[in-house]
Design an enzyme around this catalytic site. Sequence first.
Site, PDB file in Angstrom:
ATOM      1  N   LYS A 131       0.829  -1.198   0.000  1.00 29.22           N
ATOM      2  CA  LYS A 131       0.000   0.000   0.000  1.00 29.22           C
ATOM      3  C   LYS A 131       0.870   1.256   0.000  1.00 29.22           C
ATOM      4  O   LYS A 131       2.065   1.201   0.308  1.00 29.22           O
ATOM      5  CB  LYS A 131      -0.954   0.007   1.193  1.00 29.22           C
ATOM      6  N   GLY A 163      -2.048   6.494  12.946  1.00 28.76           N
ATOM      7  CA  GLY A 163      -1.954   6.685  11.504  1.00 28.76           C
ATOM      8  C   GLY A 163      -2.604   5.561  10.735  1.00 28.76           C
ATOM      9  O   GLY A 163      -3.820   5.515  10.546  1.00 28.76           O
ATOM     10  N   CYS A 164      -1.792   4.617  10.281  1.00 29.32           N
ATOM     11  CA  CYS A 164      -2.294   3.555   9.395  1.00 29.32           C
ATOM     12  C   CYS A 164      -3.255   2.604  10.095  1.00 29.32           C
ATOM     13  O   CYS A 164      -4.182   2.089   9.470  1.00 29.32           O
ATOM     14  CB  CYS A 164      -1.123   2.801   8.791  1.00 29.32           C
ATOM     15  N   VAL A 165      -3.058   2.363  11.387  1.00 23.19           N
ATOM     16  CA  VAL A 165      -3.985   1.500  12.120  1.00 23.19           C
ATOM     17  C   VAL A 165      -5.354   2.164  12.220  1.00 23.19           C
ATOM     18  O   VAL A 165      -6.382   1.565  11.898  1.00 23.19           O
ATOM     19  CB  VAL A 165      -3.434   1.164  13.520  1.00 23.19           C
ATOM     20  N   THR A 168      -7.109   2.356   8.835  1.00 21.45           N
ATOM     21  CA  THR A 168      -7.608   1.041   8.431  1.00 21.45           C
ATOM     22  C   THR A 168      -8.858   0.666   9.219  1.00 21.45           C
ATOM     23  O   THR A 168      -9.812   0.108   8.662  1.00 21.45           O
ATOM     24  CB  THR A 168      -6.513  -0.016   8.619  1.00 21.45           C
TER      25      THR A 168
END
Length: 230
Positions: A131, A163-165, A168
Amino acid sequence: MFGVEQMAIWDDVVGVEERQAYEKAGWGGTVGFGSRPALLVVDMYRAFVDPDYPYSSPDAPATAAQIRLAIDAFRRHGHPVIFTTAKAAANPADRGRWKSTALKSDQMAHPEAYEIWPDIAPKQGEVVIVKTYPSAFFGTTLSSQLIYDSIDTLIVTGTVTSGCVRATCLDGFNYNFRVIVPQECVCDRGPTSHKVALFEIQMKYGDVVMLEELLDHIEQHRSSTSEVRG
């Protein structure tokens, strides 16, 4: 779950009045586990775990050890384990407008920066999604992978929490998956952003649970998820 009698990890950074305001408005509660879970390991690659890299979090190696416990349980019972990583950008547009100069460093141009941390490396046949942006769903086939296996519950682990957690989890919520975050299996570069992100997830998008609760659930609820791919 975090009951009234148990202090939550965010209680020292989110004030009592603020927490009460959320509760008064009906936020929080429990999403609960469905019947077909998948484990998602977000961005636990070398650049985010190894302290020699600028993106690493202090707790990332310890977090990897906790994630390994979840991975072992999911593999043992035939539930899918999915990983995300990234790659060196070919050009500025491919990189996106990240506010980080470290992305342009020579260190981040090498493939080894994006290798999944060896202690939790994928097994042959497990899905690894590459990603570019925070959410593991954005511009990837993740939703299709989950639909293929009739997944209804997404267990989100990895880095970084804020952030990404979090991104998602938000997209998992948007796709109507049950979102579960085992607290010991996520980490961030700083405790404040980590705790606030967990608070937001618990209040709005999913359940923040202790790893023990997740492992107990997996041990007690064997499913036939592995049979779907046939």
